[in-house]
Design a protein around this motif. Structure first.
Motif, PDB file in Angstrom:
ATOM      1  N   SER A  18      34.970 -20.727 -41.338  1.00  0.00           N
ATOM      2  CA  SER A  18      35.420 -19.941 -40.182  1.00  0.00           C
ATOM      3  C   SER A  18      35.227 -20.655 -38.843  1.00  0.00           C
ATOM      4  N   ALA A  19      34.281 -21.572 -38.761  1.00  0.00           N
ATOM      5  CA  ALA A  19      34.010 -22.221 -37.465  1.00  0.00           C
ATOM      6  C   ALA A  19      33.776 -23.718 -37.653  1.00  0.00           C
ATOM      7  N   LEU A  20      34.690 -24.358 -38.350  1.00  0.00           N
ATOM      8  CA  LEU A  20      34.542 -25.783 -38.633  1.00  0.00           C
ATOM      9  C   LEU A  20      34.786 -26.624 -37.386  1.00  0.00           C
ATOM     10  N   LYS A  21      34.001 -27.671 -37.266  1.00  0.00           N
ATOM     11  CA  LYS A  21      34.212 -28.605 -36.173  1.00  0.00           C
ATOM     12  C   LYS A  21      34.027 -30.038 -36.682  1.00  0.00           C
ATOM     13  N   THR A  22      34.736 -30.960 -36.076  1.00  0.00           N
ATOM     14  CA  THR A  22      34.538 -32.373 -36.394  1.00  0.00           C
ATOM     15  C   THR A  22      33.220 -32.823 -35.788  1.00  0.00           C
ATOM     16  N   ILE A  28      38.437 -27.228 -36.371  1.00  0.00           N
ATOM     17  CA  ILE A  28      39.263 -27.530 -37.546  1.00  0.00           C
ATOM     18  C   ILE A  28      39.674 -26.229 -38.214  1.00  0.00           C
ATOM     19  N   THR A  29      40.969 -26.073 -38.411  1.00  0.00           N
ATOM     20  CA  THR A  29      41.495 -24.944 -39.196  1.00  0.00           C
ATOM     21  C   THR A  29      42.266 -25.523 -40.379  1.00  0.00           C
ATOM     22  N   GLN A  48      47.144 -30.025 -44.815  1.00  0.00           N
ATOM     23  CA  GLN A  48      47.562 -29.645 -43.459  1.00  0.00           C
ATOM     24  C   GLN A  48      46.346 -29.109 -42.710  1.00  0.00           C
ATOM     25  N   MET A  49      46.093 -29.657 -41.539  1.00  0.00           N
ATOM     26  CA  MET A  49      44.938 -29.276 -40.725  1.00  0.00           C
ATOM     27  C   MET A  49      45.381 -29.063 -39.274  1.00  0.00           C
ATOM     28  N   ARG A  50      44.822 -28.045 -38.639  1.00  0.00           N
ATOM     29  CA  ARG A  50      44.972 -27.927 -37.192  1.00  0.00           C
ATOM     30  C   ARG A  50      43.653 -28.367 -36.574  1.00  0.00           C
ATOM     31  N   ILE A  51      43.703 -29.494 -35.876  1.00  0.00           N
ATOM     32  CA  ILE A  51      42.518 -30.042 -35.217  1.00  0.00           C
ATOM     33  C   ILE A  51      42.716 -29.877 -33.720  1.00  0.00           C
ATOM     34  N   ASP A  52      41.864 -29.016 -33.114  1.00  0.00           N
ATOM     35  CA  ASP A  52      42.097 -28.502 -31.761  1.00  0.00           C
ATOM     36  C   ASP A  52      43.481 -27.867 -31.731  1.00  0.00           C
ATOM     37  N   ASN A  53      44.377 -28.329 -30.917  1.00  0.00           N
ATOM     38  CA  ASN A  53      45.697 -27.693 -30.816  1.00  0.00           C
ATOM     39  C   ASN A  53      46.793 -28.479 -31.524  1.00  0.00           C
ATOM     40  N   GLN A  54      46.403 -29.499 -32.284  1.00  0.00           N
ATOM     41  CA  GLN A  54      47.386 -30.362 -32.925  1.00  0.00           C
ATOM     42  C   GLN A  54      47.421 -30.097 -34.438  1.00  0.00           C
ATOM     43  N   LEU A  55      48.618 -29.845 -34.976  1.00  0.00           N
ATOM     44  CA  LEU A  55      48.788 -29.660 -36.418  1.00  0.00           C
ATOM     45  C   LEU A  55      49.054 -31.010 -37.060  1.00  0.00           C
ATOM     46  N   LEU A 106      34.577 -34.543 -40.860  1.00  0.00           N
ATOM     47  CA  LEU A 106      33.911 -33.261 -41.109  1.00  0.00           C
ATOM     48  C   LEU A 106      32.650 -33.545 -41.925  1.00  0.00           C
ATOM     49  N   GLU A 107      31.483 -33.140 -41.376  1.00  0.00           N
ATOM     50  CA  GLU A 107      30.214 -33.356 -42.050  1.00  0.00           C
ATOM     51  C   GLU A 107      29.844 -32.066 -42.799  1.00  0.00           C
ATOM     52  N   LEU A 108      29.995 -32.094 -44.116  1.00  0.00           N
ATOM     53  CA  LEU A 108      29.897 -30.875 -44.925  1.00  0.00           C
ATOM     54  C   LEU A 108      28.492 -30.284 -45.003  1.00  0.00           C
ATOM     55  N   LYS A 109      27.480 -31.090 -44.831  1.00  0.00           N
ATOM     56  CA  LYS A 109      26.123 -30.583 -45.061  1.00  0.00           C
ATOM     57  C   LYS A 109      25.757 -29.448 -44.104  1.00  0.00           C
ATOM     58  N   HIS A 110      26.453 -29.357 -42.978  1.00  0.00           N
ATOM     59  CA  HIS A 110      26.163 -28.289 -42.012  1.00  0.00           C
ATOM     60  C   HIS A 110      26.836 -26.978 -42.397  1.00  0.00           C
ATOM     61  N   TYR A 111      27.748 -26.994 -43.344  1.00  0.00           N
ATOM     62  CA  TYR A 111      28.531 -25.801 -43.679  1.00  0.00           C
ATOM     63  C   TYR A 111      28.379 -25.360 -45.144  1.00  0.00           C
TER      64      TYR A 111
END
Length: 424
Positions: A18-22, A28-29, A48-55, A106-111
């Protein structure tokens, strides 16, 4: 930590999304995770990823550490130019494409849920007979039974591959393939490979030509097995020698590649001489055995089909050289069960598959009529948890132990998956 665990976490979304970030703080969506690639190249295609406002549309690569990108020399491989997201457990360095543009990480250990990681670590660090030995008893019965059904079909699929190769080598002659497989089964564990080499040492068409006389079949089998080279003064033995000499010349037979048969440490009823005579009598009594095998469905009907015994000589012998107390040497029901498990059911399954038919219900019904095979694997599992005592269970448990437990493939196992996601 293993990379396949990261693949598992990512593929099945076993992380908070729900709140992914690089690592640089970009949002990241995930629109599409992508298709898991098991061949060379990035791990997931067409994501397909939306990173900030870019798809972004492209591929995803997964590593334990970011620096593994350079360890694997991906920066020099054009196949990785279209990676839009680098998924790692630990970000230890920045990663750049060939054009020097930075790849979002994306660092998975935080999520990732800490209990999930704890459960996985417990399985992977286990020193038990199987990784989940201490928790196997807690596995839901419905899940276990469903997984065992799937494992049995998986085992049949693997055997079907071997059958397809035999079929290819025999010009699509199903009857010939059945003969080769039956011969190997008649040899049991000790002489299986020897019987297999025997069955492959001549064309099955010769068997077809000799089926009207079981003694010709015996002469063929015993001769090819190098068992007619002694100087025994017995009318039956001498007759077999004469018959084989004629067949050898007529069909240009050679037996140089047939492996030696073993008698040592075998119970006399399992001596290769007895099994060869029984196999010859199977084909002496059934000229269209494959057709019968395909159409029969019950264990009782197969018991009737294989009501076979040896030729008369073997009622008073176990070997050519020594007489013994008279006894009928029939195929025991337990032996027929082994034929069903190792030959009949696999070939029925393969034949149906080759013809676009589904006979899983018939297969399950038949295999469940047969008692569970007792061996080190089944005995060990039964000590952990009560399991239905049928041959389906024993075949499935063998598949589970050899193809999953022994290879630490807990992530591909329904039981392992269930234990990993449990919140304890």
């Amino acid at each position: 930590m293993q990379e396949d665990f990261l693949h598992y976490i990512y593929k099945y979304k076993k992380f908070e999304t729900s709140a992914l970030k690089t690592t640089n703080g970009q949002s990241i969506t995930i629109k599409q995770l992508g298709q898991h690639n098991f061949n060379a190249g990035p791990d997931f295609f067409n994501a397909q990823m939306r990173i900030d406002n870019q798809l972004w549309a492209g591929n995803v690569e997964i590593h334990i550490k970011s620096s593994d990108w350079y360890v694997h020399h991906h920066e020099k491989d054009v196949a990785y130019d279209n990676v839009i997201l680098h998924v790692v457990w630990e970000d230890d360095t920045e990663i750049f494409r060939k054009d020097n543009s930075k790849i979002p990480t994306l660092e998975l250990k935080h999520y990732t849920n800490k209990q999930l990681l704890k459960n996985y670590t417990k399985l992977m660090q286990s020193k038990s007979w199987i990784n989940c030995e201490t928790d196997f008893t807690s596995v839901d019965d419905f899940l276990l039974n469903h997984w065992l059904d799937r494992l049995y079909i998986e085992r049949l699929e693997r055997k079907s591959e071997d059958i397809q190769q035999l079929l290819k080598n025999s010009n699509n002659d199903w009857e010939a393939v059945l003969f080769i497989m039956l011969a190997k089964s008649f040899g049991l564990k000790v002489n299986g490979e020897s019987f297999l080499s025997l069955a492959k040492s001549f064309e099955f068409s010769i068997v077809r030509k000799l089926q009207n006389d079981v003694y010709n079949l015996e002469a063929l089998f015993f001769g090819q097995a190098n068992l007619l080279e002694e100087d025994y003064q017995d009318t039956y033995y001498i007759d077999l020698q004469k018959r084989y000499a004629f067949l050898k010349q007529k069909f240009s037979l050679t037996n140089q590649g047939v492996a030696a048969l073993q008698f040592f440490r075998l119970r006399p009823p399992n001596f290769p001489t007895i099994r060869i005579s029984q196999l010859a009598n199977v084909y002496g009594q059934h000229t269209n055995l494959f057709s019968e095998v395909i159409h029969l469905k019950t264990k009782a009907s197969f018991y009737k089909l294989f009501q076979i015994e040896t030729s008369s000589f073997w009622k008073t012998h176990y070997t050519f050289s020594k007489a013994s107390k008279k006894s009928r040497k029939q195929l025991a029901k337990g032996f027929v069960d082994l034929l069903l498990i190792n030959t009949i059911i696999p070939i029925k399954f393969s034949y149906a598959k080759a013809n676009g038919q589904s006979i899983e219900d018939d297969i399950f019904k038949l295999i469940k009529e047969i008692k569970l095979e007792r061996n080190n694997i089944t005995d060990a599992f039964l000590k952990l948890k009560p399991i239905e005592k049928t041959a389906l269970s024993s075949q499935s448990l063998i598949q589970l132990k050899t193809e999953y437990c022994a290879k630490n493939k807990c992530l591909q196992c329904a039981i392992g998956n269930d234990l990993i996601v449990k919140n304890k």
